[in-house]
Design an enzyme around this catalytic site. Structure first.
Site, mmCIF file in Angstrom:
data_model
loop_
_atom_site.group_PDB
_atom_site.id
_atom_site.type_symbol
_atom_site.label_atom_id
_atom_site.label_comp_id
_atom_site.label_asym_id
_atom_site.label_seq_id
_atom_site.Cartn_x
_atom_site.Cartn_y
_atom_site.Cartn_z
ATOM 1 N N LYS A 1 6.817 3.728 -0.574
ATOM 2 C CA LYS A 1 6.623 2.548 0.287
ATOM 3 C C LYS A 1 8.006 2.170 0.798
ATOM 4 C CE LYS A 1 3.627 -1.298 0.031
ATOM 5 N NZ LYS A 1 2.894 -1.063 1.262
HETATM 6 N N1 PMP Z 1 -1.521 3.070 2.692
HETATM 7 C C1 PMP Z 1 -0.488 2.397 3.221
HETATM 8 C C2 PMP Z 1 0.297 3.033 4.315
HETATM 9 C C3 PMP Z 1 -0.161 1.116 2.751
HETATM 10 O O1 PMP Z 1 0.863 0.448 3.279
HETATM 11 C C4 PMP Z 1 -0.934 0.540 1.727
HETATM 12 C C5 PMP Z 1 -0.608 -0.841 1.231
HETATM 13 N N2 PMP Z 1 0.329 -0.809 0.186
HETATM 14 C C6 PMP Z 1 -2.001 1.283 1.191
HETATM 15 C C7 PMP Z 1 -2.264 2.540 1.700
HETATM 16 C C8 PMP Z 1 -2.826 0.734 0.065
HETATM 17 O O2 PMP Z 1 -2.078 0.685 -1.116
HETATM 18 P P1 PMP Z 1 -2.333 -0.413 -2.240
HETATM 19 O O3 PMP Z 1 -3.779 -0.334 -2.575
HETATM 20 O O4 PMP Z 1 -1.475 0.015 -3.365
HETATM 21 O O5 PMP Z 1 -1.949 -1.725 -1.687
#
Ligand code: PMP
Length: 322
Positions: free
Chosen positions: A160
């Site tokens: 991220k």
């Molecule tokens: N894909 C992307 C590109 C994201 O930014 C997110 C948000 N964090 C997710 C998927 C979903 O991840 P999470 O369930 O951990 O929030």
């Protein structure tokens, strides 16, 4: 985040009033996207108080992202977890969104980041439904983006990383300006990857199908939670490449993410998915998810971290007169 933002932000090793929590314009991350971040939710609990959902998993992913960026952390995961808990309690929040951010600070104009200091920031804000309260029930209209999700030869999909979110921004602008609720990106070989900020699940013949990590997705923590909840409910889950046309003929489709939670997708490219409404399996998974995060069902996986009640200002002891 402007109206419901926190009073206190953690920056430079201390809790600072929101207005004073600033960085210098030479901050490397501002120029080159050299930051790692997380999005975490705290939920008001049915029994009172607040609890943070899957805090440990989020902080583990934050540290993984820092590793990908070669950013040395001087804080331990447990310390960062404690700061996240404090971001909720100190600001008197119950349901809120927590944003830990690790960034490369001031330096020169060079790309090479290693001489820039690494800084930790923790913000929080009260934040409602990302794709709209109505979207959670009725679903959103999605489009296949003209933008592709980057693959592991051009960036690091598992991280991220701040700078990587320009692609999601392009996709998001294209979708919203085109009258859609969200964008779905294909990967570099043309299979379905994920939403601009969410993972994707299809339901076909009562089974959940989701693209594998190899489809350049972010390993979502909500995705992982849904996989486990579905198994608890006896709904099979398979990981397989998903083609664009599979979305059009899916019985149901939904997106998962910390911000989006579990949001049904009712159409893709203006083609109705199934009946064009939230499907029964999506609804079952949603019910199980919201019951768990709001403390209305047993936390069998140990996913909730209780937040101690906001500390009342302690009055100095009164002198007693006889
Ligand atoms: N894909 C992307 C590109 C994201 O930014 C997110 C948000 N964090 C997710 C998927 C979903 O991840 P999470 O369930 O951990 O929030």
């Amino acid at each position: 985040m402007s109206d419901n933002r926190a009073k206190w932000v953690y920056i430079d090793g201390r809790w600072t009033p929101w207005a004073d929590a600033t960085v210098h314009v030479s901050t490397h991350a501002l120029h080159y996207g050299s930051s790692a971040f997380e999005g975490i939710r705290s939920y008001e609990q049915a029994s009172g108080g607040a609890a943070i959902f899957r805090l440990e998993a989020h902080i583990r992913r934050l540290f993984d992202t820092c590793k990908l960026l070669r950013m040395p952390m001087t804080w331990t995961p447990v310390e960062v977890e404690q700061l996240c808990v404090e971001a909720v309690s100190r600001n008197g929040f119950l349901s809120c969104y927590i944003r830990p951010l690790v960034l490369r600070g001031p330096g020169g104009f060079g790309l090479y980041p290693m001489s820039c200091p690494v800084e930790l920031v923790i913000m929080a804000a009260e934040w409602g439904r990302y794709l709209g309260a109505e979207g959670i029930e009725n679903g959103v209209d999605a489009m296949i983006s003209s933008w592709r999700r980057f693959n592991a030869s051009t960036a690091m999909p598992l991280g991220k990383i701040g700078g990587q979110y320009v692609t999601s921004q392009f996709a998001s602008i294209e979708a919203r300006d085109g009258g859609f609720g969200e964008a779905i990106l294909l990967d570099s070989v043309g299979n379905v990857s994920e939403g601009a900020g969410e993972n994707l699940f299809a339901v076909k013949d009562r089974e959940l199908i989701t693209p594998p990590l190899a489809a350049s997705i972010l390993g979502g923590i909500t995705r992982d939670s849904v996989i486990r909840l579905a198994r608890d409910l006896g709904v099979p889950v398979t990981f397989q490449p998903v083609s664009r046309d599979m979305l059009y003929v899916a019985d149901e489709l939904f997106m998962t993410g910390t911000a989006a939670e579990i949001t049904p997708v009712r159409s893709v490219d203006r083609i109705a998915v199934g009946t064009g409404r939230r499907g029964p399996i999506t609804e079952r998974v949603q019910r199980a998810f919201f019951a768990l995060v709001e403390g209305r069902s047993q936390d069998v996986h140990g996913w909730l971290r209780a937040v101690p009640a906001a500390q009342e200002a302690v009055a100095p002891p009164q002198e007693t007169t006889a």
